[in-house]
Each structure stands twice: as structure tokens, then as C-alpha cells.
Design a protein around this motif. Structure first.
Motif, short mmCIF file in Angstrom:
data_model
loop_
_atom_site.label_atom_id
_atom_site.label_comp_id
_atom_site.label_asym_id
_atom_site.label_seq_id
_atom_site.Cartn_x
_atom_site.Cartn_y
_atom_site.Cartn_z
N ARG A 1 0.41 -57.22 23.63
CA ARG A 1 -0.46 -56.35 22.82
C ARG A 1 -1.48 -55.59 23.67
N LEU A 2 -2.13 -56.29 24.60
CA LEU A 2 -3.23 -55.69 25.34
C LEU A 2 -2.81 -54.95 26.60
N PHE A 3 -1.69 -55.33 27.17
CA PHE A 3 -1.28 -54.71 28.43
C PHE A 3 0.00 -53.89 28.29
N LYS A 4 1.10 -54.54 27.95
CA LYS A 4 2.39 -53.85 27.92
C LYS A 4 2.37 -52.66 26.96
N THR A 5 1.99 -52.90 25.73
CA THR A 5 1.98 -51.84 24.72
C THR A 5 1.04 -50.70 25.11
N GLU A 6 -0.13 -51.05 25.60
CA GLU A 6 -1.11 -50.02 25.98
C GLU A 6 -0.62 -49.18 27.16
N MET A 7 0.03 -49.82 28.12
CA MET A 7 0.50 -49.08 29.29
C MET A 7 1.73 -48.24 29.02
N GLU A 8 2.41 -48.52 27.92
CA GLU A 8 3.60 -47.75 27.55
C GLU A 8 3.30 -46.64 26.55
N LYS A 9 2.08 -46.59 26.03
CA LYS A 9 1.73 -45.58 25.02
C LYS A 9 1.91 -44.18 25.60
N ASP A 10 2.51 -43.33 24.79
CA ASP A 10 2.80 -41.96 25.22
C ASP A 10 1.78 -40.97 24.68
N ASP A 11 0.66 -41.46 24.16
CA ASP A 11 -0.32 -40.55 23.55
C ASP A 11 -1.42 -40.11 24.51
N ARG A 12 -1.26 -40.40 25.78
CA ARG A 12 -2.23 -39.96 26.78
C ARG A 12 -1.89 -38.54 27.23
N ARG A 13 -2.86 -37.85 27.73
CA ARG A 13 -2.67 -36.46 28.15
C ARG A 13 -1.58 -36.33 29.22
N ASN A 14 -1.55 -37.28 30.15
CA ASN A 14 -0.57 -37.22 31.24
C ASN A 14 0.62 -38.15 31.01
N GLY A 15 0.81 -38.59 29.79
CA GLY A 15 1.92 -39.49 29.48
C GLY A 15 1.53 -40.94 29.67
N PRO A 16 2.48 -41.83 29.54
CA PRO A 16 2.18 -43.26 29.65
C PRO A 16 1.78 -43.65 31.08
N ILE A 17 1.05 -44.74 31.20
CA ILE A 17 0.64 -45.23 32.51
C ILE A 17 1.86 -45.70 33.29
N LEU A 18 2.77 -46.40 32.59
CA LEU A 18 3.98 -46.91 33.22
C LEU A 18 5.21 -46.25 32.65
N THR A 19 6.18 -45.96 33.51
CA THR A 19 7.46 -45.49 33.02
C THR A 19 8.21 -46.69 32.45
N LYS A 20 9.31 -46.45 31.77
CA LYS A 20 10.12 -47.54 31.22
C LYS A 20 10.61 -48.46 32.33
N VAL A 21 11.01 -47.88 33.46
CA VAL A 21 11.50 -48.67 34.59
C VAL A 21 10.38 -49.54 35.15
N GLU A 22 9.21 -48.96 35.35
CA GLU A 22 8.08 -49.73 35.88
C GLU A 22 7.68 -50.85 34.92
N SER A 23 7.65 -50.54 33.64
CA SER A 23 7.31 -51.55 32.64
C SER A 23 8.32 -52.69 32.65
N SER A 24 9.59 -52.33 32.76
CA SER A 24 10.64 -53.34 32.81
C SER A 24 10.51 -54.21 34.06
#
Length: 75
Positions: free
Chosen positions: A18-41
Motif C-alpha cells: 500500500r505505502l510503497f509499491k502502489t505509490e511508486m507505480e502510480k501513473d498520475d505524476r507529471r513525469n509518470g510513475p517512479i518505477l517502471t513495471k520492470v523495475e517494480s517487478s
């Protein structure tokens, strides 16, 4: 003690998701998500599958202890 440890583990996994994975994958930031799908995986692996497995184990432990059954059947 086993039930409490399992519940604590489930809570920690939930917080990580909830606090890390979901937040870092959110696509609602101006420059996109913090992590790509590959990085998150690579970072989080299959944490959600692990969470669901341990949530099921914790629920089964609760039921076994409530019904005064052997907890060995849970595993």
C-alpha cells in the motif's frame, strides 16, 4: 504466538504494498510513475501473491484456533 506472528507479517506485507509499491507505480505524476513495471517487478517480485497466501494462512489459523482444531492441518 504463531497466529500473532502471521498476522504481523500480513500487516507488514500489506503496508509495503500500500505505502510503497502502489505509490511508486502510480501513473498520475507529471513525469509518470517512479518505477517502471520492470523495475517494480525486480524490486517487489511477487509480493502480492505472497501477501494473499499468508492472508489465507492467517485466516485458516484463526479458524482452527477458534474451533479448537489442530493447526497442523493449515500447513
Amino acid at each position: 504466538e504463531l497466529r500473532e506472528t502471521e498476522r504481523n507479517y500480513v500487516t507488514m506485507l500489506s503496508n509495503i504494498i500500500r505505502l510503497f509499491k502502489t505509490e511508486m507505480e502510480k501513473d498520475d505524476r507529471r513525469n509518470g510513475p517512479i518505477l517502471t513495471k520492470v523495475e517494480s517487478s525486480q524490486i517487489f517480485g511477487n509480493i502480492e501473491e505472497i501477501y494473499h497466501l499468508h492472508l489465507t494462512i492467517a485466516d485458516q489459523l484463526d479458524r482452527a484456533l477458534q474451533d479448537d482444531e489442530c493447526i497442523g492441518a493449515v500447513f
